[in-house]
Design a protein around this motif. Structure first.
Motif, PDB file in Angstrom:
ATOM      1  N   TYR A  61       2.032  -7.206   0.926  1.00 54.40           N
ATOM      2  CA  TYR A  61       2.609  -8.189   1.833  1.00 54.40           C
ATOM      3  C   TYR A  61       4.119  -8.267   1.661  1.00 54.40           C
ATOM      4  O   TYR A  61       4.653  -8.018   0.583  1.00 54.40           O
ATOM      5  CB  TYR A  61       1.955  -9.563   1.675  1.00 54.40           C
ATOM      6  N   ASP A  62       4.777  -8.590   2.763  1.00 50.38           N
ATOM      7  CA  ASP A  62       6.227  -8.709   2.807  1.00 50.38           C
ATOM      8  C   ASP A  62       6.627 -10.165   3.004  1.00 50.38           C
ATOM      9  O   ASP A  62       5.989 -10.884   3.787  1.00 50.38           O
ATOM     10  CB  ASP A  62       6.811  -7.891   3.964  1.00 50.38           C
ATOM     11  N   ILE A  63       7.676 -10.580   2.327  1.00 59.02           N
ATOM     12  CA  ILE A  63       8.238 -11.910   2.565  1.00 59.02           C
ATOM     13  C   ILE A  63       8.848 -11.920   3.962  1.00 59.02           C
ATOM     14  O   ILE A  63       9.718 -11.104   4.262  1.00 59.02           O
ATOM     15  CB  ILE A  63       9.314 -12.233   1.517  1.00 59.02           C
ATOM     16  N   PRO A 106      -2.067  -4.520  -6.998  1.00 58.49           N
ATOM     17  CA  PRO A 106      -2.655  -3.446  -7.804  1.00 58.49           C
ATOM     18  C   PRO A 106      -3.968  -2.986  -7.191  1.00 58.49           C
ATOM     19  O   PRO A 106      -4.854  -3.794  -6.902  1.00 58.49           O
ATOM     20  CB  PRO A 106      -2.856  -4.094  -9.181  1.00 58.49           C
ATOM     21  N   PHE A 107      -4.045  -1.715  -6.927  1.00 53.32           N
ATOM     22  CA  PHE A 107      -5.219  -1.140  -6.265  1.00 53.32           C
ATOM     23  C   PHE A 107      -5.209   0.344  -6.592  1.00 53.32           C
ATOM     24  O   PHE A 107      -4.146   0.970  -6.548  1.00 53.32           O
ATOM     25  CB  PHE A 107      -5.133  -1.369  -4.756  1.00 53.32           C
ATOM     26  N   GLY A 139       2.071   3.694 -11.508  1.00 49.94           N
ATOM     27  CA  GLY A 139       2.163   2.270 -11.198  1.00 49.94           C
ATOM     28  C   GLY A 139       2.604   2.007  -9.769  1.00 49.94           C
ATOM     29  O   GLY A 139       3.227   0.983  -9.495  1.00 49.94           O
ATOM     30  N   GLY A 140       2.268   2.938  -8.873  1.00 46.36           N
ATOM     31  CA  GLY A 140       2.679   2.786  -7.486  1.00 46.36           C
ATOM     32  C   GLY A 140       4.109   3.209  -7.244  1.00 46.36           C
ATOM     33  O   GLY A 140       4.732   2.777  -6.267  1.00 46.36           O
ATOM     34  N   THR A 194      -2.389   0.663 -12.709  1.00 42.77           N
ATOM     35  CA  THR A 194      -2.136  -0.429 -13.646  1.00 42.77           C
ATOM     36  C   THR A 194      -2.740  -1.729 -13.114  1.00 42.77           C
ATOM     37  O   THR A 194      -3.315  -1.772 -12.028  1.00 42.77           O
ATOM     38  CB  THR A 194      -0.624  -0.625 -13.858  1.00 42.77           C
ATOM     39  N   ASP A 195      -2.573  -2.786 -13.886  1.00 39.80           N
ATOM     40  CA  ASP A 195      -3.035  -4.110 -13.457  1.00 39.80           C
ATOM     41  C   ASP A 195      -1.902  -4.947 -12.865  1.00 39.80           C
ATOM     42  O   ASP A 195      -2.087  -6.134 -12.585  1.00 39.80           O
ATOM     43  CB  ASP A 195      -3.633  -4.869 -14.655  1.00 39.80           C
TER      44      ASP A 195
END
Length: 238
Positions: A61-63, A106-107, A139-140, A194-195
């Motif tokens: 999601y984006d602010i 995290p996915f 970690g993305g 990662t978490d």
């Protein structure tokens, strides 16, 4: 204004990316992190409501409207650590298309596949991705295929696994790292094993094209754009 070195110019031309370590640091980085976290928390319920109604993805999601929320998000648009390179590569005719202040949940599977953003016949389109938190390997982190921006490169196909993309390079980095890349090159967010969520800001620029951005798009922040250079960057009346 800090212009790129001859070595940086060669790397940009040949590989299509530059990395600016410690682009944002010290108290400025702390302020960026705290502001990011505050507004991400403030906007989270709105995002979850949209996920429930099917109007938003559950993976990131984006602010919304970040430039209106805090001047730190405005100040990084023309940050001196990379602004000179942006101006150099666009022949001093740069415009902002917009920012994405993004949290990637995290996915184990990335929210996006390998892709270019624009075709190779488009005006020069540049993104700068700023790591707001440390982004480790797996970690993305950002991934890019060096040289894939060149007109004679490719063709490329999307692999089933992110790490199977031939010739790619990944960019783990510390908070405050900024990665500038030619958006017609093939790139991706790598899988996150990662978490921790990946927190980053993606700034989108282009070499000026007539009519691309109207004078009203950034009118809400006009009072913070007091120099001719900044007003031109935000496509505001000079």
């Amino acid at each position: 204004m800090i212009r790129p070195t001859p070595e940086q110019k060669r790397q940009w031309e040949n590989e299509g990316y530059l990395v600016f370590e410690n682009a944002i640091q010290g108290d400025e980085l702390k302020r960026l992190q705290s502001t990011f976290d505050f507004w991400a928390a403030e906007c989270k319920d709105e995002w979850l409501d949209k996920v429930e109604t099917g109007d938003a993805a559950a993976t990131f999601y984006d602010i919304p409207n970040p430039l209106e929320k805090d001047t730190i998000f405005i100040d990084i648009i023309d940050h001196p650590s990379y602004y000179g390179a942006l101006m150099e590569f666009t022949e001093d005719d740069l415009i902002l298309l917009g920012p994405q202040v993004r949290t990637v949940a995290p996915f184990p599977v990335s929210y996006t596949a390998w892709h270019p953003d624009v075709g190779k016949d488009s005006p020069l389109h540049i993104k700068v991705q700023i790591y707001v938190s440390d982004v480790p390997a797996k970690g993305g982190e950002f991934g890019f295929v060096p040289g894939s921006h060149k007109p004679d490169s490719g063709p490329y196909q999307r692999p089933l696994l992110q790490e199977s993309m031939p010739g790619h390079k990944t960019f783990p980095g510390k908070a405050g790292t900024a990665i500038m890349f030619n958006s017609c090159g093939w790139h991706v967010s790598m899988d996150n094993a990662t978490d921790e969520p990946r927190k980053s800001i993606i700034l989108i620029y282009e070499k000026r094209t007539s009519g691309r951005i109207g004078p009203t798009q950034f009118a809400s922040i006009s009072k913070y754009c007091t120099t001719p250079e900044r007003r031109r960057l935000f496509s505001l009346p000079e």
